[in-house]
Design a protein around this motif. Structure first.
Motif, short mmCIF file in Angstrom:
data_model
loop_
_atom_site.label_atom_id
_atom_site.label_comp_id
_atom_site.label_asym_id
_atom_site.label_seq_id
_atom_site.Cartn_x
_atom_site.Cartn_y
_atom_site.Cartn_z
N CYS A 196 0.86 -1.18 0.00
CA CYS A 196 0.00 0.00 0.00
C CYS A 196 0.90 1.24 0.00
O CYS A 196 1.58 1.51 0.99
N THR A 197 0.95 1.92 -1.15
CA THR A 197 1.85 3.05 -1.30
C THR A 197 1.10 4.36 -1.10
O THR A 197 0.08 4.59 -1.75
N CYS A 198 1.63 5.21 -0.23
CA CYS A 198 1.01 6.52 -0.02
C CYS A 198 2.00 7.59 -0.46
O CYS A 198 3.14 7.60 0.00
N VAL A 199 1.55 8.46 -1.34
CA VAL A 199 2.38 9.58 -1.75
C VAL A 199 1.83 10.84 -1.08
O VAL A 199 0.68 11.21 -1.30
N LEU A 200 2.66 11.43 -0.23
CA LEU A 200 2.28 12.69 0.42
C LEU A 200 2.85 13.79 -0.47
O LEU A 200 4.05 13.82 -0.71
N GLN A 201 2.00 14.63 -0.97
CA GLN A 201 2.46 15.61 -1.95
C GLN A 201 2.00 17.02 -1.62
O GLN A 201 0.81 17.25 -1.40
N HIS A 202 2.96 17.93 -1.56
CA HIS A 202 2.61 19.33 -1.37
C HIS A 202 1.94 19.83 -2.65
O HIS A 202 2.43 19.55 -3.74
N VAL A 203 0.82 20.51 -2.53
CA VAL A 203 0.13 21.01 -3.73
C VAL A 203 -0.18 22.50 -3.59
O VAL A 203 -0.18 23.04 -2.49
N THR A 204 -0.45 23.13 -4.72
CA THR A 204 -0.93 24.50 -4.71
C THR A 204 -2.40 24.44 -4.32
O THR A 204 -3.13 23.57 -4.79
N SER A 205 -2.82 25.34 -3.45
CA SER A 205 -4.22 25.31 -3.03
C SER A 205 -4.73 26.72 -2.79
O SER A 205 -4.00 27.57 -2.28
N ASP A 248 0.34 25.95 2.87
CA ASP A 248 0.95 24.70 3.39
C ASP A 248 -0.04 23.55 3.25
O ASP A 248 -0.57 23.04 4.22
N THR A 249 -0.27 23.12 2.02
CA THR A 249 -1.28 22.09 1.82
C THR A 249 -0.68 20.84 1.20
O THR A 249 0.03 20.91 0.19
N MET A 250 -0.95 19.71 1.80
CA MET A 250 -0.53 18.45 1.17
C MET A 250 -1.73 17.52 1.02
O MET A 250 -2.72 17.62 1.74
N ILE A 251 -1.61 16.65 0.03
CA ILE A 251 -2.63 15.63 -0.17
C ILE A 251 -2.00 14.27 0.07
O ILE A 251 -0.77 14.14 0.05
N VAL A 252 -2.81 13.27 0.31
CA VAL A 252 -2.30 11.91 0.48
C VAL A 252 -2.95 11.04 -0.61
O VAL A 252 -4.16 10.83 -0.60
N TRP A 253 -2.11 10.62 -1.54
CA TRP A 253 -2.59 9.80 -2.66
C TRP A 253 -2.28 8.34 -2.34
O TRP A 253 -1.11 7.98 -2.17
N VAL A 254 -3.31 7.54 -2.22
CA VAL A 254 -3.12 6.11 -1.93
C VAL A 254 -3.19 5.40 -3.28
O VAL A 254 -4.26 5.11 -3.81
N LYS A 255 -1.98 5.18 -3.81
CA LYS A 255 -1.81 4.77 -5.21
C LYS A 255 -2.63 3.56 -5.64
O LYS A 255 -3.47 3.67 -6.53
N GLU A 256 -2.39 2.42 -5.00
CA GLU A 256 -3.06 1.18 -5.44
C GLU A 256 -4.58 1.27 -5.26
O GLU A 256 -5.33 0.59 -5.94
N GLU A 257 -5.01 2.08 -4.31
CA GLU A 257 -6.45 2.20 -4.04
C GLU A 257 -7.11 3.24 -4.95
O GLU A 257 -8.32 3.42 -4.92
N ARG A 258 -6.27 3.95 -5.68
CA ARG A 258 -6.74 5.02 -6.58
C ARG A 258 -7.65 6.00 -5.81
O ARG A 258 -8.76 6.29 -6.21
N MET A 259 -7.09 6.47 -4.70
CA MET A 259 -7.87 7.29 -3.77
C MET A 259 -7.00 8.44 -3.27
O MET A 259 -5.79 8.27 -3.11
#
Ligand SMILES: [Zn+2]
Length: 242
Positions: A152-161, A166-177
């Protein structure tokens, strides 16, 4: 009770009346990740009770989507490492230096350091303001960070918002979520919710390449990628009409 969003992703549902954002629970084979630390130690306790009730292990790590109080004031009640982007760490360092007394809160609202809108909400959750403890994140990253929780891979990514720098999202790759935190919302400027179409457009560009079908904003129901992009397009169009 935890609500299931995908096979490995759950959350404790947001509550508008209690100023509580959704708290995520991502269940890897080896480790579990919590998304956001809640608005108070009481919120953390409710989350932990829901995790226990589901028969899952308590989370091993917690990721903070941004520094706003309703996402971070529960952190001091968690004895696990926390992860945030550099900007969130900087903001929390500032917040941790504030004094939490009725007088100081009033002064900080006066100076615009604490939004006036948040004052009664913070006071409702902390009748004794002096009990507020602002904990700082253990680990920080600048652009992105990848966690392998075990299949289960989680990519924590800083994004423009439009909401906060100071905003990050958590993309759970295999779950496509994706956990979006407050990334999708407007910015609170002098107690007025303000649209930032330029930043919203950038956010669209940053989210488009990510493969996901479902996303969870912090203060509303989960939606599909398509619904999210339609909502953004409508907002951008409306802002440009003004
Ligand atoms: Zn926020």
């Amino acid at each position: 009770m935890l609500e299931q969003l995908t096979p490995r992703v759950y959350h404790l549902r947001f509550s508008q009346t209690k100023d509580r954002p959704s708290l995520g629970y991502i269940r890897g084979d080896r480790f579990s990740l919590m998304v956001d630390a809640g608005n108070s130690p009481a919120h953390v306790q409710e989350f932990q009770a829901a995790v226990d009730e589901a028969g899952f292990r308590r989370p091993d790590l917690v990721a903070l989507t941004h520094s706003h109080w309703d996402h971070c004031f529960g952190l001091s009640a968690l004895d696990i490492p926390s992860i945030a982007c550099v900007q969130t760490r900087q903001s929390l360092e500032m917040v941790s230096k504030l004094q939490w007394t009725p007088d100081e809160l009033e002064k900080n609202a006066e100076k615009g350091i604490v939004p006036r809108l948040c004052v009664p909400r913070i006071r409702a959750h902390f009748p004794q303001l002096e009990t507020i403890r602002v904990a700082l994140p253990t680990l920080t990253f600048s652009e992105s960070m990848t966690l392998d929780l075990g299949n289960c891979t989680c990519v924590l990514q800083h994004v423009t918002s439009p909401h906060a720098r100071d905003t990050m999202i958590v993309w759970v790759k295999e779950e496509r979520m994706v956990f979006l935190g407050d990334a999708v919302y407007q910015e609170l400027v002098d107690d007025v919710w303000t649209e930032r179409p330029e930043k919203l457009r950038k956010l669209v560009q940053e989210l488009l390449p990510l493969d996901f079908t479902v996303c969870q904003p912090a203060h509303q129901r989960a939606m599909t990628k398509e619904e999210l992009l339609t909502w953004f397009a409508r907002r951008i169009q409306r802002a440009e009409e003004i």
